[in-house]
Design a protein around this motif. Structure first.
Motif, PDB file in Angstrom:
ATOM      1  N   TRP A   1       3.196   1.344   1.018  1.00 55.42           N
ATOM      2  CA  TRP A   1       1.949   2.102   0.835  1.00 55.42           C
ATOM      3  C   TRP A   1       1.495   2.734   2.148  1.00 55.42           C
ATOM      4  O   TRP A   1       0.970   3.845   2.167  1.00 55.42           O
ATOM      5  CB  TRP A   1       0.854   1.187   0.277  1.00 55.42           C
ATOM      6  CG  TRP A   1       1.024   0.908  -1.174  1.00 55.42           C
ATOM      7  CD1 TRP A   1       1.457  -0.255  -1.748  1.00 55.42           C
ATOM      8  CD2 TRP A   1       0.774   1.828  -2.255  1.00 55.42           C
ATOM      9  NE1 TRP A   1       1.501  -0.129  -3.123  1.00 55.42           N
ATOM     10  CE2 TRP A   1       1.090   1.132  -3.467  1.00 55.42           C
ATOM     11  CE3 TRP A   1       0.343   3.136  -2.338  1.00 55.42           C
ATOM     12  CZ2 TRP A   1       0.963   1.724  -4.708  1.00 55.42           C
ATOM     13  CZ3 TRP A   1       0.225   3.725  -3.579  1.00 55.42           C
ATOM     14  CH2 TRP A   1       0.518   3.027  -4.743  1.00 55.42           C
ATOM     15  N   THR A   2       1.686   2.033   3.247  1.00 59.48           N
ATOM     16  CA  THR A   2       1.313   2.581   4.556  1.00 59.48           C
ATOM     17  C   THR A   2       2.109   3.847   4.855  1.00 59.48           C
ATOM     18  O   THR A   2       1.560   4.834   5.368  1.00 59.48           O
ATOM     19  CB  THR A   2       1.562   1.545   5.661  1.00 59.48           C
ATOM     20  OG1 THR A   2       0.820   0.361   5.381  1.00 59.48           O
ATOM     21  CG2 THR A   2       1.156   2.090   7.021  1.00 59.48           C
ATOM     22  N   ASP A   3       3.386   3.826   4.534  1.00 61.72           N
ATOM     23  CA  ASP A   3       4.218   5.013   4.751  1.00 61.72           C
ATOM     24  C   ASP A   3       3.689   6.210   3.961  1.00 61.72           C
ATOM     25  O   ASP A   3       3.664   7.342   4.455  1.00 61.72           O
ATOM     26  CB  ASP A   3       5.656   4.732   4.326  1.00 61.72           C
ATOM     27  CG  ASP A   3       6.289   3.593   5.107  1.00 61.72           C
ATOM     28  OD1 ASP A   3       5.784   3.267   6.189  1.00 61.72           O
ATOM     29  OD2 ASP A   3       7.284   3.024   4.624  1.00 61.72           O
ATOM     30  N   GLY A   4       3.275   5.960   2.722  1.00 58.30           N
ATOM     31  CA  GLY A   4       2.730   7.035   1.903  1.00 58.30           C
ATOM     32  C   GLY A   4       1.453   7.609   2.479  1.00 58.30           C
ATOM     33  O   GLY A   4       1.253   8.833   2.485  1.00 58.30           O
ATOM     34  N   LEU A   5       0.589   6.762   2.985  1.00 58.97           N
ATOM     35  CA  LEU A   5      -0.664   7.226   3.588  1.00 58.97           C
ATOM     36  C   LEU A   5      -0.394   8.026   4.859  1.00 58.97           C
ATOM     37  O   LEU A   5      -1.057   9.040   5.123  1.00 58.97           O
ATOM     38  CB  LEU A   5      -1.575   6.045   3.879  1.00 58.97           C
ATOM     39  CG  LEU A   5      -2.123   5.301   2.651  1.00 58.97           C
ATOM     40  CD1 LEU A   5      -2.908   4.061   3.083  1.00 58.97           C
ATOM     41  CD2 LEU A   5      -3.012   6.224   1.819  1.00 58.97           C
ATOM     42  N   VAL A   6       0.573   7.580   5.646  1.00 56.09           N
ATOM     43  CA  VAL A   6       0.925   8.319   6.866  1.00 56.09           C
ATOM     44  C   VAL A   6       1.487   9.684   6.520  1.00 56.09           C
ATOM     45  O   VAL A   6       1.163  10.698   7.169  1.00 56.09           O
ATOM     46  CB  VAL A   6       1.927   7.503   7.710  1.00 56.09           C
ATOM     47  CG1 VAL A   6       2.522   8.362   8.832  1.00 56.09           C
ATOM     48  CG2 VAL A   6       1.253   6.273   8.306  1.00 56.09           C
ATOM     49  N   ALA A   7       2.330   9.756   5.490  1.00 54.07           N
ATOM     50  CA  ALA A   7       2.885  11.042   5.066  1.00 54.07           C
ATOM     51  C   ALA A   7       1.774  11.999   4.647  1.00 54.07           C
ATOM     52  O   ALA A   7       1.789  13.191   5.005  1.00 54.07           O
ATOM     53  CB  ALA A   7       3.876  10.830   3.917  1.00 54.07           C
ATOM     54  N   LEU A   8       0.793  11.500   3.901  1.00 56.35           N
ATOM     55  CA  LEU A   8      -0.337  12.339   3.507  1.00 56.35           C
ATOM     56  C   LEU A   8      -1.141  12.789   4.717  1.00 56.35           C
ATOM     57  O   LEU A   8      -1.591  13.944   4.788  1.00 56.35           O
ATOM     58  CB  LEU A   8      -1.241  11.571   2.534  1.00 56.35           C
ATOM     59  CG  LEU A   8      -0.731  11.418   1.104  1.00 56.35           C
ATOM     60  CD1 LEU A   8      -1.685  10.544   0.295  1.00 56.35           C
ATOM     61  CD2 LEU A   8      -0.576  12.778   0.429  1.00 56.35           C
TER      62      LEU A   8
END
Length: 413
Positions: A320-327
């Motif tokens: 989930w952290t990776d997804g937030l960073v991508a956004l």
């Protein structure tokens, strides 16, 4: 009677079927999708995902497995795209006329690299070298996938401030990101703590390679420009076809790599130099159109493989952290860095907002990640590829859907 398995498609036949479909998409796709909120890139990723999800192909197009092939294929698409980008710029090179472009290169790109690297260390837990590679790879605006927001063909008049600066930025920042990719490779080898290695990076990877790329680009461009537009009865512009664009691309790139310069820079500069040799000749349109067709075919093939990589587990390592960073990279880092760099340019607010927002990430990012991993020791790359792939997919969808309405708003007089 049919034998068992006779209805199972032959992978070679499937390849021919897919290649034929891609050629048709290159030819008819832009017109058919013009009124729909779907780009060719989105469609190709979806096709790749669907085909590989069916299990008909045993081949797994994972960039982590085929790292060298990934690097070379992405490299070829980028250099062809850079030639096309340089040929379609109608505006002459100048300090004032290109003012917003210089700001995007000198301010927005280094700021983006720093912010993404900071997120890589602080939020993703990457090592400093890997975080720096992530930042350098995601900083450039992609010249391939950004075609929908770039200027039109030579002499077409589709040359608004937004389109011009996005095209010029994409043409130059792929080369200017290279020193930072090489810095990440030096850091992976422990070079940031060693003065001699850092000094060698500054002299070779920054000074020499940039100068060699610029010089070779001018040299090749002037030579080919003279052959094409010298005014002689046997000038090549009167007898040659658009295939020369591919030859010029490969010539400029290869000669520059021989002298250890940045071939990306040389190709774009050569294209600008050819364009300036004789600005009104119709042959520029023929050169551009051929380069664009080759670029689109290669791009769509890579995007189908990208969709296949997603279907085969490219995103399995995501958190989930990776997804937030991508956004954050797509919606905060590039827009804020881009907008901040454009203060004082005289552009309207909506023009600055559009330029800042359309920092499209794509094939160039794939190339830089593959290049860095092939030339440096960064350790396990699964999460790095997963994060980069998610940013690229997000950019394809977000910018592909919004490019037409947002550009109409930005360019409204």
């Amino acid at each position: 009677m049919f034998e068992a398995g006779a209805l199972t498609p032959d992978p070679y036949i499937l390849f021919l079927l897919g290649l034929g479909a891609l050629v048709i998409l290159v030819s008819w796709g832009p017109a058919g999708l013009k009124r729909l909120p779907v780009s060719l890139a989105i469609l190709c990723v979806a096709i790749g995902y669907g085909v590989f999800s069916l299990g008909w192909l045993a081949f797994n197009p994972d960039p982590r497995t085929f790292d060298t092939v990934t690097e070379r294929m992405a490299e070829l698409v980028v250099i062809v795209s850079l030639m096309g980008a340089g040929l379609k710029l109608d505006r002459r090179l100048g300090w004032k006329a290109w003012g917003a472009t210089w700001r995007l290169l000198a301010i927005a790109m280094p700021l983006t690299i720093a912010l993404v690297a900071w997120l890589g260390v602080g939020a993703l837990g990457f090592s400093l070298p890997m975080a720096l590679l992530l930042g350098a790879s995601l900083a450039p605006t992609d010249p391939v996938l950004a075609a929908d927001v770039q200027t039109g063909p030579p002499g077409s008049g589709e040359n608004s401030e937004v389109r011009f600066h996005l095209t010029a930025e994409a043409g130059l920042n792929d080369a200017l990101a290279f020193p930072f990719v090489n810095l990440a490779i030096v850091a992976a080898a422990g070079g940031l703590a060693l003065g001699p290695q850092l000094a060698e990076w500054a002299l070779v990877d920054v000074v020499w390679k940039l100068a060699a790329g610029l010089g070779m680009g001018v040299l090749v461009g002037r030579g080919l420009g003279w052959l094409m537009f010298s005014g002689r009865p046997n000038a090549l512009a009167g007898v040659a076809d658009g295939l020369v664009a591919l030859g010029a691309t490969l010539l400029a790139y290869a000669l520059t790599e021989v002298v250890h310069g940045y071939g990306f820079l040389a190709v774009f500069v050569a294209a600008l130099t050819i364009r300036n040799a004789e600005r009104e000749h119709d042959y520029h349109r023929e050169l551009h159109d051929f380069a664009e067709q080759v670029e689109k075919l290669l791009m769509l093939l890579l995007l189908v493989l990208f969709g296949g990589a997603i279907a085969n587990g490219l995103f399995d390592a995501l958190t989930w952290t990776d997804g937030l960073v991508a956004l954050a990279i797509l919606l905060l880092v590039r827009p804020l860095a881009g907008y901040a760099s454009l203060f004082g340019t005289g552009l309207k607010r909506r023009e600055k907002a559009a330029i800042a927002f359309f920092g499209i990430r794509g094939i160039g990012t794939v190339y830089y990640v593959a290049y860095g991993l092939n030339h440096g020791d960064f350790g396990s790359s699964e999460r790095l590829w997963a994060v980069v792939g998610l940013v690229i997919l997000g950019s394809i969808v977000l910018h592909g859907v919004s490019s037409t309405p947002l550009l109409r708003l930005a360019e409204r007089r």
